[in-house]
Design a protein around this motif. Structure first.
Motif, PDB file in Angstrom:
ATOM      1  N   ALA A   1       1.102   4.125  -2.978  1.00  0.00           N
ATOM      2  CA  ALA A   1       0.750   5.534  -2.765  1.00  0.00           C
ATOM      3  C   ALA A   1       1.959   6.435  -2.980  1.00  0.00           C
ATOM      4  CB  ALA A   1       0.188   5.723  -1.351  1.00  0.00           C
ATOM      5  N   VAL A   2       3.086   6.079  -2.352  1.00  0.00           N
ATOM      6  CA  VAL A   2       4.247   6.974  -2.386  1.00  0.00           C
ATOM      7  C   VAL A   2       5.038   6.803  -3.675  1.00  0.00           C
ATOM      8  CG1 VAL A   2       6.383   7.573  -1.246  1.00  0.00           C
ATOM      9  CG2 VAL A   2       4.417   6.961   0.115  1.00  0.00           C
TER      10      VAL A   2
ATOM     11  N   GLY B   1       2.733   7.158  -7.031  1.00  0.00           N
ATOM     12  CA  GLY B   1       1.886   8.335  -7.105  1.00  0.00           C
ATOM     13  C   GLY B   1       2.615   9.614  -6.780  1.00  0.00           C
ATOM     14  N   LEU B   2       2.984   9.750  -5.498  1.00  0.00           N
ATOM     15  CA  LEU B   2       3.457  11.044  -5.017  1.00  0.00           C
ATOM     16  C   LEU B   2       4.853  11.378  -5.505  1.00  0.00           C
ATOM     17  CD1 LEU B   2       2.138  13.020  -2.763  1.00  0.00           C
ATOM     18  CD2 LEU B   2       4.189  12.388  -1.567  1.00  0.00           C
TER      19      LEU B   2
ATOM     20  N   ILE C   1       0.846  -1.211   0.000  1.00  0.00           N
ATOM     21  CA  ILE C   1       0.000   0.000   0.000  1.00  0.00           C
ATOM     22  C   ILE C   1       0.872   1.248   0.000  1.00  0.00           C
ATOM     23  CG2 ILE C   1      -1.557   1.327   1.440  1.00  0.00           C
ATOM     24  CD1 ILE C   1      -2.951  -1.158   2.178  1.00  0.00           C
ATOM     25  N   THR C   2       1.926   1.230   0.847  1.00  0.00           N
ATOM     26  CA  THR C   2       2.787   2.411   0.915  1.00  0.00           C
ATOM     27  C   THR C   2       3.488   2.654  -0.408  1.00  0.00           C
ATOM     28  OG1 THR C   2       3.153   1.770   3.194  1.00  0.00           O
ATOM     29  CG2 THR C   2       4.515   3.524   2.339  1.00  0.00           C
TER      30      THR C   2
END
Lengths: 241, 114
Positions: B72-73, B76-77, B68-69
């Motif tokens: 997201a990171v 994505g980010l 999951i991390t």
């Protein structure tokens, strides 16, 4: 001049390392383990008094979170997580300083797209809700404060991509400050009640319930808000000129 | 060498490990593309793809928290932050592009002299 400063700083650092810090360290093999916090955990017997943990039945365990990773990250090694949060804070400060040092003060603007704008209005609440779900259920399911906060920041990024007038205001900074202070306050409360910084002082409840695991969901909620506000600040620092 | 191929073929019979081999190979291909690409934007997209594929490997290895991390990171980010930084630096190059070209030429000549 710079070299002189470097030699001075290195000399002071070496003096404190060799003269002050190294004599304190006990020699190898002669550490009194019972003075360390980890002693109880290392010497805990796993063969006697063994009760199987059952989902939704076991009550008042040492650590009530169903997710093992969370129980290590926020319960047993919570001080490390406090350090991790401050590392992220320093990284955000660094990005802000670097972005302000760039020569071009031009704001990054995107073409307004009607489909993107309208679909953002539909999807954005769901993204924010999912991020909040990830960090509220951090002690039950995979996830936690860091990915949940990042998901919220990604929602803000979507809002930036679709809407040129959107700006991250100072509210984000205040949220970040108060959430980070809240984490430390919980640690100090543990110190006042249980005697150890960041100890789990609330009753742990039944494994698998939403209100269980004592302090863990509260801490993860704080971390989620802090990380979400911080990363949205990083993105907006890079976007605004 | 033949033993290696035999063991590889035996491993490919299991669907999960076959998928892992496929995903790992794709990650290597994207990594090479990220190094060799002419535009930096292409490299960023390849890096994002590597993160996205590694999420699959993390799920196979039963580390859903990390997955999951990473989703997201990593995909994505980090890509968004690097793209924004790239655009900011590029807009600086647009405004005084001639000066930058000159300094580039000078630095090239200096490099040749060395």
């Amino acid at each position: 001049m710079r070299r002189v400063w470097a030699i001075l700083v290195a000399g002071v650092f070496l003096y404190f390392l060799v003269g002050q810090f190294l004599p304190i360290i006990p020699t190898f093999g002669n550490v009194d383990l019972f003075t360390r916090v980890a002693f109880d955990i290392i010497n805990k017997s796993t063969t006697t008094n063994y009760n199987a943990v059952e989902f939704k039945k076991s009550k008042d365990l040492e650590d009530g979170s169903a997710n093992v990773v969370t129980s290590i990250v926020v319960n047993y090694r919570s001080f490390d997580t406090l350090g991790e949060v401050s590392v992220l804070f320093c990284a955000a400060i660094g990005v802000g300083i670097l972005a302000s040092m760039l020569k071009s003060k031009k704001r990054i603007e995107f073409e307004e797209h009607k489909v993107l704008m309208i679909s953002t209005g539909i999807v954005l609440p769901l993204i924010l809700l999912f991020g909040a779900y990830i960090f509220i259920h951090g002690h039950l399911s995979p996830g936690g404060g860091f990915p949940g906060g990042t998901t919220i920041a990604l929602g803000i990024l979507l809002l930036m991509l679709s809407n040129n007038e959107f700006k991250v205001t100072d509210v984000a900074k205040h949220v970040e400050q108060s959430a980070g202070a809240g984490y430390v306050v919980i640690g100090l409360m543990g110190m006042a009640i249980g005697g150890v910084f960041l100890i789990n002082f609330l009753p742990t409840g039944v494994v698998g319930n939403l209100f269980s695991a004592g302090v863990v969901p509260i801490v993860y909620t704080f971390i989620g808000f802090k990380v979400g506000a911080e990363l949205s600040n990083v993105i907006s620092d890079l976007r605004e000129g | 060498m033949t033993d290696f191929f035999k063991s590889l073929i035996e491993m490919l019979r299991d669907p999960v490990s076959a998928m892992s081999v496929l995903v790992g190979g794709l990650m290597i291909v994207f990594a090479l593309f990220a190094v060799e690409a002419k535009k930096i934007v292409d490299s960023l997209i390849a890096l994002s793809a590597i993160s996205l594929l590694s999420v699959l490997l993390f799920v196979v290895l039963k580390a859903p928290d990390v997955a999951i991390t990473e989703a997201a990171v990593g995909s994505g980010l980090a890509t968004a932050v690097m793209l924004f930084a790239l655009w900011r630096v590029d807009s600086k190059a647009d405004s005084d592009s001639q000066q930058i070209k000159k300094t580039n030429k000078q630095s090239d000549e200096a490099g040749e002299k060395r």
